[in-house]
Write an enzyme that holds these catalytic residues in place. Structure first.
Site, short mmCIF file in Angstrom:
data_model
loop_
_atom_site.label_atom_id
_atom_site.label_comp_id
_atom_site.label_asym_id
_atom_site.label_seq_id
_atom_site.Cartn_x
_atom_site.Cartn_y
_atom_site.Cartn_z
N THR A 134 44.46 39.33 44.81
CA THR A 134 42.85 39.72 44.43
C THR A 134 43.01 40.99 44.56
OG1 THR A 134 40.87 39.60 45.28
CG2 THR A 134 42.45 39.22 46.79
N ASP A 135 41.84 41.75 43.71
CA ASP A 135 41.24 43.03 43.80
C ASP A 135 40.99 43.41 45.12
OD1 ASP A 135 38.98 41.87 43.33
OD2 ASP A 135 38.48 42.90 41.45
N GLU A 136 40.36 42.48 45.86
CA GLU A 136 39.57 42.75 47.08
C GLU A 136 40.62 43.50 48.07
OE1 GLU A 136 36.86 39.79 48.18
OE2 GLU A 136 36.81 39.07 46.10
N TYR A 160 38.84 37.71 54.25
CA TYR A 160 39.50 36.71 53.05
C TYR A 160 40.53 37.93 52.44
CZ TYR A 160 40.17 36.04 48.35
OH TYR A 160 41.02 35.60 47.03
N LYS A 164 44.77 38.24 52.40
CA LYS A 164 45.46 38.22 51.11
C LYS A 164 46.21 39.56 51.16
CE LYS A 164 45.10 35.76 47.90
NZ LYS A 164 46.00 34.58 47.56
P1 NAD Z 1 40.32 27.57 45.11
O1 NAD Z 1 39.84 27.88 46.51
O2 NAD Z 1 39.24 27.00 43.89
O3 NAD Z 1 41.45 26.65 45.26
C1 NAD Z 1 42.57 26.74 46.24
C2 NAD Z 1 43.45 25.62 46.20
O4 NAD Z 1 44.46 25.81 47.13
C3 NAD Z 1 42.45 24.40 46.46
O5 NAD Z 1 43.08 23.32 45.32
C4 NAD Z 1 43.22 23.73 47.81
O6 NAD Z 1 43.20 22.37 48.17
C5 NAD Z 1 44.45 24.60 47.84
N1 NAD Z 1 44.92 24.67 49.52
C6 NAD Z 1 44.21 25.25 50.34
N2 NAD Z 1 44.78 25.47 51.52
C7 NAD Z 1 45.97 24.97 51.24
C8 NAD Z 1 47.32 24.41 51.82
N3 NAD Z 1 47.39 24.94 53.41
N4 NAD Z 1 48.26 23.94 51.30
C9 NAD Z 1 48.28 23.49 50.05
N5 NAD Z 1 47.39 23.76 49.17
C10 NAD Z 1 46.17 24.36 49.90
O7 NAD Z 1 40.92 28.94 44.67
P2 NAD Z 1 40.98 29.66 43.12
O8 NAD Z 1 39.61 30.40 43.15
O9 NAD Z 1 41.74 28.82 42.43
O10 NAD Z 1 42.05 31.06 43.61
C11 NAD Z 1 43.33 30.68 43.51
C12 NAD Z 1 44.22 31.99 44.04
O11 NAD Z 1 43.64 33.05 43.25
C13 NAD Z 1 43.98 32.22 45.37
O12 NAD Z 1 45.11 32.75 45.82
C14 NAD Z 1 42.99 33.26 45.40
O13 NAD Z 1 43.13 34.15 46.56
C15 NAD Z 1 43.21 34.06 44.25
N6 NAD Z 1 42.22 34.69 43.59
C16 NAD Z 1 41.08 34.19 43.12
C17 NAD Z 1 39.88 34.80 42.45
C18 NAD Z 1 38.78 34.13 41.74
O14 NAD Z 1 38.06 34.82 41.29
N7 NAD Z 1 38.72 32.70 42.17
C19 NAD Z 1 40.12 36.15 42.36
C20 NAD Z 1 41.14 36.66 42.75
C21 NAD Z 1 42.28 36.28 43.31
P1 TYD Z 2 31.61 35.25 44.77
O1 TYD Z 2 31.71 34.37 43.72
O2 TYD Z 2 31.31 34.61 46.22
O3 TYD Z 2 32.92 36.11 44.84
P2 TYD Z 2 33.59 37.32 45.56
O4 TYD Z 2 32.84 37.42 46.78
O5 TYD Z 2 35.22 37.15 45.76
O6 TYD Z 2 33.19 38.49 44.74
O7 TYD Z 2 30.63 36.42 44.65
C1 TYD Z 2 30.41 37.23 43.71
C2 TYD Z 2 29.29 38.29 43.83
O8 TYD Z 2 28.01 37.48 43.89
C3 TYD Z 2 29.47 38.95 45.39
O9 TYD Z 2 29.12 40.41 45.22
C4 TYD Z 2 28.46 38.24 46.03
C5 TYD Z 2 27.61 37.68 45.07
N1 TYD Z 2 26.91 36.44 45.30
C6 TYD Z 2 25.39 36.02 45.50
O10 TYD Z 2 24.62 37.03 45.07
N2 TYD Z 2 24.65 35.11 45.42
C7 TYD Z 2 25.50 33.83 45.76
O11 TYD Z 2 25.05 33.01 45.95
C8 TYD Z 2 26.86 34.20 45.72
C9 TYD Z 2 27.78 32.87 46.24
C10 TYD Z 2 27.50 35.28 45.50
#
Ligand code: NAD
Ligand code: TYD
Length: 361
Positions: A134-136, A160, A164
């Site tokens: 992630t960019d975070e 989180y 990561k």
């Molecule tokens: P998500 O929370 O939707 O899905 C996570 C999946 O991992 C779920 O299906 C869950 O059952 C599985 N999981 C959790 N713990 C597990 C374990 N111990 N063993 C096997 N499976 C397990 O997440 P996402 O949004 O699809 O994110 C996927 C990846 O991308 C993550 O690594 C996250 O850090 C990264 N990421 C996500 C975002 C975003 O905006 N969603 C941005 C940057 C990076």
């Molecule tokens: P989120 O979707 O939780 O992703 P991340 O925290 O990984 O960036 O949140 C995106 C942005 O939106 C973040 O700045 C928090 C804000 N946010 C709200 O303002 N209201 C909400 O109900 C949620 C879930 C997030």
């Protein structure tokens, strides 16, 4: 080509598996997912009878099971999505993030090292362990600071982001020390179909449709770099094809609006696509609630490296991506209901939003 996809029942993993299975015939996918609250096996039901797809319920922390899966399916490529992914949950319960994101990634890496390196039983040919991050990990940008490149030092702020960052370091170390063929991508906030309805965009869409307050944290002036999930999947596919082992790639959507603007835009789209019964704009539901502790102010990714080296650019602008996303949630009420009707989900939403002085009920 036998690919192990961890976390393939989650949001991005699901989209990635759809992307690969609909565009390639030379890949077999093993979807290894624990099915935590965020995992949904039915997302990929359509492939369950297909020889190119196998679902295995399993934990990345379970070394014996990971060893068995690598061996039994002769895995040659790993795309590691599995993680705890929600910042708010990491603030309430950080230890699960350490277990899954740090220990889980370490377990997967070590099992892969043992299976692929110095092992005559391992399949021949090129291998790849690709880690999704992630960019975070980079922290938070001040106004006017340039977007993050791959050279920026890590400064994670939330549990989180720290978990990561730790996992990224482990991946890099296994590449450097053992020569494991690793690549890492750090992407910005994804949005699109199948996103679990605890994240900003689906929260806004579903609260609006249910005539509930739309919670905006703090002043709503935080900035994220929104990446349409399909564009992200294409970027990962490019890295798997041509990325260099040992390299990391930043992936951003080149869309950096404030949260408030995102929320307002979604409200306007819903006004057009599914007007409220009383004719009022959904914008009237916007409610400012207590901010997230340690809330990062601004994210922005410089995707120059992946553009220059691998020819990737995002194909969706925010306007189109948001419209497709809103339409997907409108078109899939059964999917929404299957998640929002779960007691566990309702408990989390009540707990998260009650303490902010708003209510998402
Ligand atoms: P998500 O929370 O939707 O899905 C996570 C999946 O991992 C779920 O299906 C869950 O059952 C599985 N999981 C959790 N713990 C597990 C374990 N111990 N063993 C096997 N499976 C397990 O997440 P996402 O949004 O699809 O994110 C996927 C990846 O991308 C993550 O690594 C996250 O850090 C990264 N990421 C996500 C975002 C975003 O905006 N969603 C941005 C940057 C990076
Ligand atoms: P989120 O979707 O939780 O992703 P991340 O925290 O990984 O960036 O949140 C995106 C942005 O939106 C973040 O700045 C928090 C804000 N946010 C709200 O303002 N209201 C909400 O109900 C949620 C879930 C997030």
């Amino acid at each position: 080509m036998n690919w192990l996809i961890t976390g393939g029942a989650g949001f991005i993993g699901t989209n990635f598996i759809h992307h690969i299975l609909s565009s390639r015939t030379d890949v077999t996918i093993i979807n290894y997912d624990l099915l935590t609250y965020a995992g949904n096996r039915d997302n990929l039901k359509t492939y369950e009878e297909t020889p190119a797809y196998t679902f295995i319920q399993g934990d990345i922390c379970d070394r014996n099971q990971v060893d068995r899966v690598l061996r039994d399916y002769e895995i040659t490529t790993i795309v590691h999505f599995a993680a705890e992914s929600h910042v708010d949950r990491s603030i309430v319960g950080p230890m699960q993030f350490v277990v899954t994101n740090v220990n889980g990634t370490a377990t997967l890496l070590d099992a892969t090292r043992e299976y692929w390196l110095n092992n005559t039983a391992a399949p021949s040919g090129e291998k790849r362990f690709h880690h999704i991050s992630t960019d975070e990990v980079f922290g938070s940008l001040k106004p006017g600071e340039p977007a993050w490149t791959e050279e920026i030092p890590y400064a994670p702020n939330s549990p989180y982001a720290a978990s990561k960052a730790a996992s990224d370091h482990l991946v890099r170390a296994y590449g450097h020390t053992y020569g494991l063929p690793v690549t890492i991508s750090n992407c910005s906030n994804n949005y699109g179909p199948y996103q679990f309805p605890e994240k900003l965009m689906p929260v806004v869409i579903l609260n609006a449709l249910n005539n509930r307050p739309i919670p905006v944290y703090g002043d709503g002036q935080q900035i994220r770099d929104w990446l349409y999930v399909e564009d992200h999947c294409e970027a990962i596919a490019r890295i798997l094809a041509d990325g260099k082992p040992g390299e990391t790639y930043n992936i951003g959507g080149i869309n950096q609006p404030t949260n408030l603007l995102i929320v307002q835009t979604i409200c306007h789209l819903l006004d057009e696509l599914s007007p409220s019964a009383d004719g009022r704009s959904y914008e009237s539901l916007i409610t400012y609630v207590k901010d997230r502790p340690g809330h990062d102010r601004r994210y922005a990714m410089d995707s120059g490296k992946i553009r220059r080296e691998l020819g990737w650019v995002p194909r969706h602008n925010l306007e189109d991506g948001l419209r497709m996303t809103v339409q997907w949630y409108l078109d899939n009420p059964d999917w929404v209901e299957s998640i929002t009707s779960r007691e566990q989900f309702r408990d989390w939403m009540n707990k998260n939003y009650a303490q902010r002085g708003g209510s998402a009920k």
